[in-house]
Motif scaffolding. Structure first.
Motif, PDB file in Angstrom:
ATOM      1  N   ASP A  67     -12.238  10.614  23.849  1.00 26.01           N
ATOM      2  CA  ASP A  67     -11.189  11.617  23.659  1.00 26.01           C
ATOM      3  C   ASP A  67      -9.694  10.434  23.702  1.00 26.01           C
ATOM      4  O   ASP A  67      -9.042  10.879  24.761  1.00 26.01           O
ATOM      5  N   ARG A  72      -5.665  11.554  19.534  1.00 22.85           N
ATOM      6  CA  ARG A  72      -5.904  12.504  19.795  1.00 22.85           C
ATOM      7  C   ARG A  72      -4.588  13.014  19.150  1.00 22.85           C
ATOM      8  O   ARG A  72      -4.763  13.990  18.429  1.00 22.85           O
ATOM      9  N   GLU A  73      -3.416  12.263  19.807  1.00 22.71           N
ATOM     10  CA  GLU A  73      -2.267  12.972  19.229  1.00 22.71           C
ATOM     11  C   GLU A  73      -2.583  12.692  18.160  1.00 22.71           C
ATOM     12  O   GLU A  73      -1.594  13.996  17.294  1.00 22.71           O
ATOM     13  N   VAL A  76      -4.314  16.005  16.372  1.00 24.52           N
ATOM     14  CA  VAL A  76      -3.488  17.749  17.132  1.00 24.52           C
ATOM     15  C   VAL A  76      -2.361  17.645  16.266  1.00 24.52           C
ATOM     16  O   VAL A  76      -1.694  19.041  15.866  1.00 24.52           O
ATOM     17  N   GLU A  77      -1.559  16.843  16.577  1.00 25.00           N
ATOM     18  CA  GLU A  77       0.136  16.717  15.610  1.00 25.00           C
ATOM     19  C   GLU A  77      -0.173  17.203  14.204  1.00 25.00           C
ATOM     20  O   GLU A  77       0.491  18.422  13.341  1.00 25.00           O
ATOM     21  N   LEU A  79      -3.068  19.372  12.895  1.00 27.45           N
ATOM     22  CA  LEU A  79      -3.760  20.154  12.768  1.00 27.45           C
ATOM     23  C   LEU A  79      -2.298  20.938  12.737  1.00 27.45           C
ATOM     24  O   LEU A  79      -2.412  22.305  11.742  1.00 27.45           O
ATOM     25  N   THR A  80      -1.773  21.467  14.263  1.00 30.32           N
ATOM     26  CA  THR A  80      -0.924  22.410  14.237  1.00 30.32           C
ATOM     27  C   THR A  80       0.194  22.375  13.437  1.00 30.32           C
ATOM     28  O   THR A  80       1.132  22.970  13.811  1.00 30.32           O
ATOM     29  N   THR A 317      -7.258   9.752  11.900  1.00 25.55           N
ATOM     30  CA  THR A 317      -7.710   9.307  12.890  1.00 25.55           C
ATOM     31  C   THR A 317      -8.426   7.921  12.215  1.00 25.55           C
ATOM     32  O   THR A 317      -7.766   7.550  13.491  1.00 25.55           O
TER      33      THR A 317
END
Length: 431
Positions: A67, A72-73, A76-77, A79-80, A317
């Motif tokens: 993680d 991760r950041e 997430v950015e 995917l969102t 990633t």
């Protein structure tokens, strides 16, 4: 045809965690009988709140820890923000960014003019593509592989794998492979490369000229056996001399595990084909590629493909990992320094347990301790688990305790893990 002795009406025992549904083929959940809930950095935590220091890292798929927020950041950015997840081999922004960064940060600084093939999600996918390409390029059938090698569980990759237990599951003959001794194999030190040279040079040997040679610079599943730089250079020279394709399987040893990004860099060679997977995505997301010299790119469009060869979250990633950790030499130097600490500790440990036949070997943060007594390595791993450390066995008889800590592990956690390992060996050898 159904077996006549199978009952379809026998009662099913329901287990709270649902494990009664899972096949008997599972293995790690047997070695570590707990239910893991969360993970971060160097540690996993079980549902009952116990913390485990991780010297396993997803069998080498988590070189940058669990993680990791630097990976991760961006994920997430992405995917969102509605980024594509699945795209086969269509070009996407995520894929284009990965290719640019791979070229600029990894390939170009090393003078590697490789084409990139996205083969599918696993290391075995990469190996299958490499073997198929070598055969297509040369028009030959045989692959040379080595004792104690491991290259994957699909049939082509399994054919070049040496482990008898793994091979037994194939159910069909595993042909078109010439098996030779890896460096240091056997009690009598037979030179596999002397044998290879004699077989290829003598037209009376009865051995067909092979399409390719596939090799690991460090044999992880085979017991953390390491090939010297001189041995690798000679192998590369033989391949060049006889026009045989050299394939380096860098699936577990690559992505910085031994120090440099590619494990073969220490030998100063340039393989014809390189297989990468495991920690390539950096975040534990499935991703594999096969790299090969530009002139070997003889594929026709769609000749080798797969539905899940375009995983955009993994591209995101992987790109972040390359930018964060491979834009300079800091991670390489850190891994080599930590590797020296591990070497010192394990050398001392082996001196204390000479009676158990303890022997250490490894490179970077890829290490193993072999024990002479069958079953002792497994006992060490169980004792380590009881004390809060995850390590696994390797080798043809599970005689080696294998260590794969995160490349980013703190000095404090590294020392703690080595201390737990020391206690586990003492407990197992005293039992």
């Amino acid at each position: 045809m159904a077996r006549s002795d199978v009952s379809f009406t026998r009662p099913v025992t329901v287990v709270a965690d649902g494990s009664e549904l899972e096949s008997e083929v599972r293995s790690y959940s047997r070695a570590w009988p707990t239910t893991f809930a969360t993970a971060g950095g160097d540690r996993l935590r079980s549902a009952d709140g116990k913390s485990y220091l991780d010297f396993f890292t997803g069998a080498g798929a988590l070189n940058y820890g669990h993680d990791n927020p630097a990976l991760r950041e961006p994920l997430v950015e992405y995917l969102t923000g509605g980024g594509l997840v699945h795209s086969l081999d269509m070009m996407t922004e995520a894929k284009a960014a990965f290719l640019r960064v791979l070229r600029d940060i990894v390939l170009a600084p090393r003078g590697l003019d490789y084409r990139v093939q996205f083969t599918g999600p696993t290391g075995a996918n990469s190996v299958e593509a490499a073997l198929k390409l070598a055969r297509k390029v040369t028009g030959r059938h045989t692959a040379v592989a080595f004792t104690r090698s491991f290259h994957g569980m699909s049939l082509g990759a399994l054919a070049v794998t040496a482990n008898s237990d793994k091979r037994a599951g194939a159910g069909v003959p595993l042909d078109h492979v010439l098996r030779l001794p890896y460096e240091g194999f056997g009690r009598h030190g037979v030179s596999g490369l002397d044998l290879l040279e004699d077989l290829l040079a003598d037209p009376g040997s009865g051995v067909d000229m092979p399409a390719g040679v596939i090799v690991e610079t460090v044999q992880g599943e085979g017991g953390v056996n390491t090939a010297s730089a001189a041995w690798m250079r000679r192998l590369a020279s033989l391949c060049a001399r006889f026009e045989v394709v050299l394939i380096v399987d860098d699936i577990q040893a690559g992505c910085g595990r031994t120090g440099p990004f590619f494990s073969f860099e220490y030998a100063g060679i340039t393989p014809d084909i390189v297989c990468l997977s495991k920690s390539l995505s950096g975040f534990g997301l499935p991703m594999a590629i096969t790299l090969f010299r530009r002139e070997l790119d003889v594929w026709s469009p769609g000749e080798h493909n797969g539905t899940f060869r375009g995983s955009n979250p993994a591209f995101v990633t992987a790109t972040a990992a390359l930018r964060e950790y491979w834009s300079d030499e800091r991670l390489r130097h850190s891994t080599e320094q930590k590797g020296a600490v591990v070497t010192d500790n394990l050398t001392t440990l082996c001196h204390r347990h000479v009676a158990a036949g303890a022997v250490h070997r490894g490179r970077g943060l890829f290490h193993g301790v072999e024990f002479a007594e069958p079953g002792l390595a497994a006992n060490v791993c169980r004792a380590a688990f009881d004390r809060g450390l995850l390590v696994e066995t390797s080798g043809p008889r599970d005689e080696v305790v294998k260590l794969l800590p995160s490349l980013l592990i703190s000095q404090e956690n590294l020392a703690e893990g080595l201390h737990i390992l020391d206690a586990a060996v003492a407990a197992a050898t005293a039992a």
